[in-house]
Enzyme design. Structure first.
Site, PDB file in Angstrom:
ATOM      1  N   CYS A   1       0.826  -1.205   0.000  1.00 32.39           N
ATOM      2  CA  CYS A   1       0.000   0.000   0.000  1.00 32.39           C
ATOM      3  C   CYS A   1       0.866   1.262   0.000  1.00 32.39           C
ATOM      4  O   CYS A   1       0.611   2.212  -0.754  1.00 32.39           O
ATOM      5  CB  CYS A   1      -0.927  -0.034   1.211  1.00 32.39           C
ATOM      6  SG  CYS A   1      -2.262   1.162   1.167  1.00 32.39           S
TER       7      CYS A   1
ATOM      8  N   GLY B   1      -3.883   8.685  -2.634  1.00 33.66           N
ATOM      9  CA  GLY B   1      -4.193   7.684  -1.623  1.00 33.66           C
ATOM     10  C   GLY B   1      -4.289   6.306  -2.237  1.00 33.66           C
ATOM     11  O   GLY B   1      -4.497   6.159  -3.449  1.00 33.66           O
ATOM     12  N   ASP B   2      -4.139   5.301  -1.397  1.00 32.10           N
ATOM     13  CA  ASP B   2      -4.337   3.920  -1.825  1.00 32.10           C
ATOM     14  C   ASP B   2      -4.897   3.136  -0.646  1.00 32.10           C
ATOM     15  O   ASP B   2      -4.448   3.309   0.486  1.00 32.10           O
ATOM     16  CB  ASP B   2      -3.037   3.274  -2.304  1.00 32.10           C
ATOM     17  CG  ASP B   2      -3.312   1.928  -2.941  1.00 32.10           C
ATOM     18  OD1 ASP B   2      -3.871   1.910  -4.064  1.00 32.10           O
ATOM     19  OD2 ASP B   2      -3.015   0.890  -2.323  1.00 32.10           O
ATOM     20  N   THR B   3      -5.873   2.302  -0.939  1.00 29.15           N
ATOM     21  CA  THR B   3      -6.494   1.474   0.092  1.00 29.15           C
ATOM     22  C   THR B   3      -6.335   0.009  -0.279  1.00 29.15           C
ATOM     23  O   THR B   3      -6.598  -0.382  -1.419  1.00 29.15           O
ATOM     24  CB  THR B   3      -7.983   1.825   0.257  1.00 29.15           C
ATOM     25  OG1 THR B   3      -8.096   3.209   0.599  1.00 29.15           O
ATOM     26  CG2 THR B   3      -8.639   0.985   1.348  1.00 29.15           C
TER      27      THR B   3
ATOM     28  N   ALA C   1      -3.030   4.294   2.740  1.00 24.61           N
ATOM     29  CA  ALA C   1      -1.832   5.130   2.758  1.00 24.61           C
ATOM     30  C   ALA C   1      -2.133   6.390   1.959  1.00 24.61           C
ATOM     31  O   ALA C   1      -2.823   6.336   0.939  1.00 24.61           O
ATOM     32  CB  ALA C   1      -0.650   4.388   2.153  1.00 24.61           C
TER      33      ALA C   1
END
Length: 192
Positions: free
Chosen positions: A45, A67-69, A104
């Site tokens: 992430c 963002g990253d999930t 993140a």
């Protein structure tokens, strides 16, 4: 300062408006989001969010947010399912279990990059085959890590969470506000 949201996620855009932020530009970075063999979910992430932020330019009067999930079942990464069969497999795996949702974020100005991740725990109730099939039929799983969105139809499957609801949706608002402030971005829109 102008803000670029480096995401095509309508959920991230909606979350930003909750804290009075309206991006000046939306530009989804084009990167390879495949995970590496043996890569741990949290590392994955954070690697992806850094790749996203580095894929976008940032001029002197700009701040960029990405963002990253990632949904993690133990060491296994449950990304966005490629089809309904994989979504069904993911949901069946999550049934009756706890898992982690890692989000993140990265914020960049012309001089520096700030990153932070938020790790949450989500508990799914035991799902019947019919519940999974009915959920798949809604299409709500499409484009969502782990094949579900906590803010949609899947909310009825989740008796509790530990952590930040907004981070599970896709953008931890407290941390986002802090990083935007560090990067010199001032929230200028008054909530109506």
């Amino acid at each position: 300062m102008k803000l670029t949201l480096g995401s095509s996620s309508p959920r991230r855009l909606d979350l930003l408006t909750q804290i009075g932020v309206v991006p000046d530009k939306i530009q989804a970075p084009n990167i390879d989001e495949r995970y590496k063999r043996g890569e741990l979910p949290r590392h994955y992430c954070n690697r992806i969010v850094l790749a996203k932020i580095n894929a976008l330019s940032c001029k002197g009067d700009e701040v960029t947010l990405c963002g990253d999930t990632t949904v993690a079942l133990g060491r296994r990464i449950l990304g966005k399912p490629k089809d309904a069969d994989q979504a069904m497999e993911y949901l069946t795996s999550l049934s009756g279990r706890r898992h982690r949702v890692i989000t993140a974020i990265a914020v960049r100005n012309s001089k520096k990059i700030w990153t932070q991740d938020v790790v949450n725990t989500v508990k799914f109730k035991v799902l019947s085959k019919k519940e999974v099939e009915d959920y798949i039929a809604t299409g709500d799983w499409i484009g969502k890590a782990g094949a579900y969105g906590i803010q949609g139809h899947a909310s009825k499957f989740i008796p509790w969470i530990a952590g930040s609801f907004s981070a599970i949706v896709g953008l931890p608002l407290f941390e986002t506000n802090n990083l935007l402030t560090k990067a010199g971005y001032t929230i200028r829109r008054v909530l109506e």
